[in-house]
Scaffold this motif. Structure first.
Motif, PDB file in Angstrom:
ATOM      1  N   GLU A   1      40.807  42.474  45.083  1.00  0.00           N
ATOM      2  CA  GLU A   1      41.687  41.372  44.741  1.00  0.00           C
ATOM      3  C   GLU A   1      41.950  40.568  46.225  1.00  0.00           C
ATOM      4  OE1 GLU A   1      43.383  40.606  41.692  1.00  0.00           O
ATOM      5  OE2 GLU A   1      42.861  42.235  40.574  1.00  0.00           O
TER       6      GLU A   1
ATOM      7  N   LYS B   1      48.463  38.004  44.211  1.00  0.00           N
ATOM      8  CA  LYS B   1      48.465  39.400  44.203  1.00  0.00           C
ATOM      9  C   LYS B   1      48.754  40.089  45.620  1.00  0.00           C
ATOM     10  CE  LYS B   1      47.148  42.510  41.287  1.00  0.00           C
ATOM     11  NZ  LYS B   1      48.078  42.577  40.063  1.00  0.00           N
TER      12      LYS B   1
ATOM     13  N   GLU C   1      52.393  39.744  45.656  1.00  0.00           N
ATOM     14  CA  GLU C   1      53.090  40.942  45.048  1.00  0.00           C
ATOM     15  C   GLU C   1      53.161  42.093  46.116  1.00  0.00           C
ATOM     16  OE1 GLU C   1      52.304  43.099  40.653  1.00  0.00           O
ATOM     17  OE2 GLU C   1      51.069  41.657  41.159  1.00  0.00           O
TER      18      GLU C   1
END
Length: 120
Positions: free
Chosen positions: A84, A89, A92
């Protein structure tokens, strides 16, 4: 000897990370998902946790969020090692408490440099 917990659902990735770190003199314990890693982490103190993001049972971001609630892991470096690479992301992960982010496939020298940097 610094203790590192390496978490990834891919056995081959765990072997590559484990081999790289053990060759450099680190004591490495492996876990295959976040839930297993959390149980292992609660039974001992690790100097660093390196975790994949996408895993069955418990993902890496949930693992980090849970580890940060434990007093013994409040200041422990927690690295994400994942395919990722999107900004959302990563954000996060930072919000959950991740110390850093390494994108797979990793370069062993880059991994060791990052590990040594966060371990001080």
């Amino acid at each position: 000897m610094k203790k590192i917990l390496a978490v990834d659902d891919s056995a081959s990735m765990r072997q590559m990370v484990g081999f790289t770190l053990k060759t450099a003199g680190f004591d490495v314990t492996e876990a295959s998902n976040g839930d297993e890693a959390l149980k292992v982490a609660q039974q001992g103190q690790y100097d660093l946790v390196i975790s994949d993001v996408n895993m069955p049972v418990m993902d890496g971001i949930t693992l980090i969020r849970n580890l940060r609630t434990l007093p013994t892991y409040k200041f422990t470096p927690l690295l994400m090692l994942t395919t990722e690479s999107g900004g959302e992301k990563k954000q996060e992960g930072r919000a959950a408490g991740a110390t850093g982010w390494i994108v797979k496939p990793f370069n062993p020298d880059q991994l060791l440099a990052t590990v040594r940097k966060v371990l001080g």
